[in-house]
Design a protein around this motif. Sequence first.
Motif, PDB file in Angstrom:
ATOM      1  N   ALA A   8      -9.837  -1.964  -6.557  1.00 46.57           N
ATOM      2  CA  ALA A   8      -9.325  -1.983  -7.913  1.00 46.57           C
ATOM      3  C   ALA A   8      -7.889  -2.644  -7.893  1.00 46.57           C
ATOM      4  O   ALA A   8      -7.098  -2.544  -6.612  1.00 46.57           O
ATOM      5  CB  ALA A   8      -9.078  -0.532  -8.492  1.00 46.57           C
ATOM      6  N   ALA A   9      -7.440  -3.173  -8.858  1.00 52.70           N
ATOM      7  CA  ALA A   9      -5.864  -3.726  -8.744  1.00 52.70           C
ATOM      8  C   ALA A   9      -4.629  -2.649  -8.176  1.00 52.70           C
ATOM      9  O   ALA A   9      -4.797  -1.458  -8.928  1.00 52.70           O
ATOM     10  CB  ALA A   9      -5.416  -4.390 -10.007  1.00 52.70           C
ATOM     11  N   ARG A  10      -3.755  -2.949  -7.732  1.00 47.19           N
ATOM     12  CA  ARG A  10      -2.676  -2.036  -7.160  1.00 47.19           C
ATOM     13  C   ARG A  10      -1.622  -3.085  -7.048  1.00 47.19           C
ATOM     14  O   ARG A  10      -1.623  -4.141  -6.604  1.00 47.19           O
ATOM     15  CB  ARG A  10      -2.977  -1.336  -6.136  1.00 47.19           C
ATOM     16  CG  ARG A  10      -3.626  -1.787  -5.023  1.00 47.19           C
ATOM     17  CD  ARG A  10      -3.787  -0.886  -3.811  1.00 47.19           C
ATOM     18  NE  ARG A  10      -4.004  -1.224  -2.708  1.00 47.19           N
ATOM     19  CZ  ARG A  10      -5.314  -1.956  -2.234  1.00 47.19           C
ATOM     20  NH1 ARG A  10      -6.170  -2.031  -3.229  1.00 47.19           N
ATOM     21  NH2 ARG A  10      -5.433  -2.465  -0.880  1.00 47.19           N
ATOM     22  N   ASP A  11      -0.157  -2.352  -6.995  1.00 45.30           N
ATOM     23  CA  ASP A  11       0.897  -3.038  -6.733  1.00 45.30           C
ATOM     24  C   ASP A  11       0.880  -3.780  -5.288  1.00 45.30           C
ATOM     25  O   ASP A  11       0.357  -3.108  -4.349  1.00 45.30           O
ATOM     26  CB  ASP A  11       2.034  -2.518  -6.820  1.00 45.30           C
ATOM     27  CG  ASP A  11       2.307  -2.001  -8.451  1.00 45.30           C
ATOM     28  OD1 ASP A  11       1.930  -2.564  -9.349  1.00 45.30           O
ATOM     29  OD2 ASP A  11       2.801  -0.884  -8.648  1.00 45.30           O
ATOM     30  N   GLY A  12       1.246  -4.988  -5.360  1.00 40.67           N
ATOM     31  CA  GLY A  12       1.618  -5.622  -3.860  1.00 40.67           C
ATOM     32  C   GLY A  12       0.349  -6.245  -3.320  1.00 40.67           C
ATOM     33  O   GLY A  12       0.460  -6.358  -2.257  1.00 40.67           O
TER      34      GLY A  12
END
Length: 489
Positions: free
Chosen positions: A272-276
């Motif tokens: 899943a998308a996440r920061d960085g």
Amino acid sequence: MTGSGRILALLGTCTALSACTLGPDFRRPDIISPASYGPEPQDVAGLTYGGPVDVTWWKRFNDQELNSLIDRLAVQNIDLQRGMQRIAEARSQTRIAAAQGLPSLNWAGSYARTHQSETGFISLVQPRNGAPNEYDFFQNTLGASWDLDLFGQIRRAVEAQHASQEAAVEARHGLALSTLATLVDSYMQLRGVQDQIAITERHVAVADHDVVLVETRFGNGAATTLDLAQARTEQANTASALPVLRNSESALINAIGVLLDEPPRSLAVELAARDGTMPKIIPSAPVGLPSALARRRPDIREAEAKLHMATAGVGVAIAAFYPDITLTGQMGTQTLSAANFFSLPSRQFATGPTLSVPLFEGGRLRGTLALRKAEQKDAALAFHQTVTTAWNEVDNALTAYAQSQKRLEQTRIAWEESRKAIAIAREQYREGAVDFLQVDNAESAALAAEATYSANRIQIATAFVALYRALGGGWEYPALSGDNAAKRG
């Protein structure tokens, strides 16, 4: 000297020398490589230089999730497992071919209860008085044979199988490189799509805010019906991109799952998308020297092994024209009574060489030789083509990596300027200086500019992957190469 005289003379020579091997000996093809790779722009963030190729180049992205996926790839990927099985198959074929040149030993024992017909062949002789027509027959035979392989037909066949085994090993190395590059490329594209989703969602939020703003102004009589329609159109158009992007995200997650032999959606939470998670630009990339490319790229090494195999096949076909000597022998016992099965008078033996000389094969031997020579020429052309393709792939990848970085600065400037333009357009709209069409155009341009900038960052990452794929780097990683497992097999 006649043809038969030459054969006899060669037979005598090979017998005196124990054995000789006919046919051409394989020599590694000469490869003329350029002194250096083509000149590339150096005023970019990620430079290339001639240091040793990094076999763990993906770690330069400093992405722990990516590293974890690659470690699992070596164990879970079905194609890599099948590649190991093909190596095992080739190794077994080599053992089978080598066994033809070793002495063979076998034992056979038999028992038969026989009743002779009184009207059969026994009626032609006078039986001894009291000799029965029905009797037991026991036989015990130890047989041995050894093909002397005087002209090297077996040795060339073994040489060809060794080359075939080497080709299978290099094919698996190539498969490891391709699978590795596909995984990293899919991962980079996934992170790019997820960034596009985040960008689009931010613009949807802005579009939602604009609709509320125009509706408020419309209620106050400061905006027209056209302004309201344009705001809602921009809102719908921006939101319509999300289903397409989310479909791409799901497909890329499943594509990575297939590489890891995972069921659909099983990696959705993990990836899943996440920061960085956006890939970083690699500050420097060692690309080795052109002279080392042929020794590093698995497809070139595989093509060389196939040429070796074809060359040895010519030797097998030539040796088939010459005589073959097989030493044979057998010993054992024959008796009509089990009590005498191991007695000395029951012994029997036979020994001696067998000479096989091809006299007439209806053109089969000449046809086979012509076929093997054609296969050798084809393998030589395939090797040359593989090397030429390799140089071009590296050159193209170097250019793509450099030029995608040069484009990044321009897309960044376009994005920053579009943000300024949208801020000005919104302010002018609030003041009533322009209609909402100006805001709509500015927002569309800003969305396109930011999406282009994001896509360009991913393009740099995928160009980096393509570069190392062309350089043949990565399969040497112990977990991927499978060399230790192959040796144990």
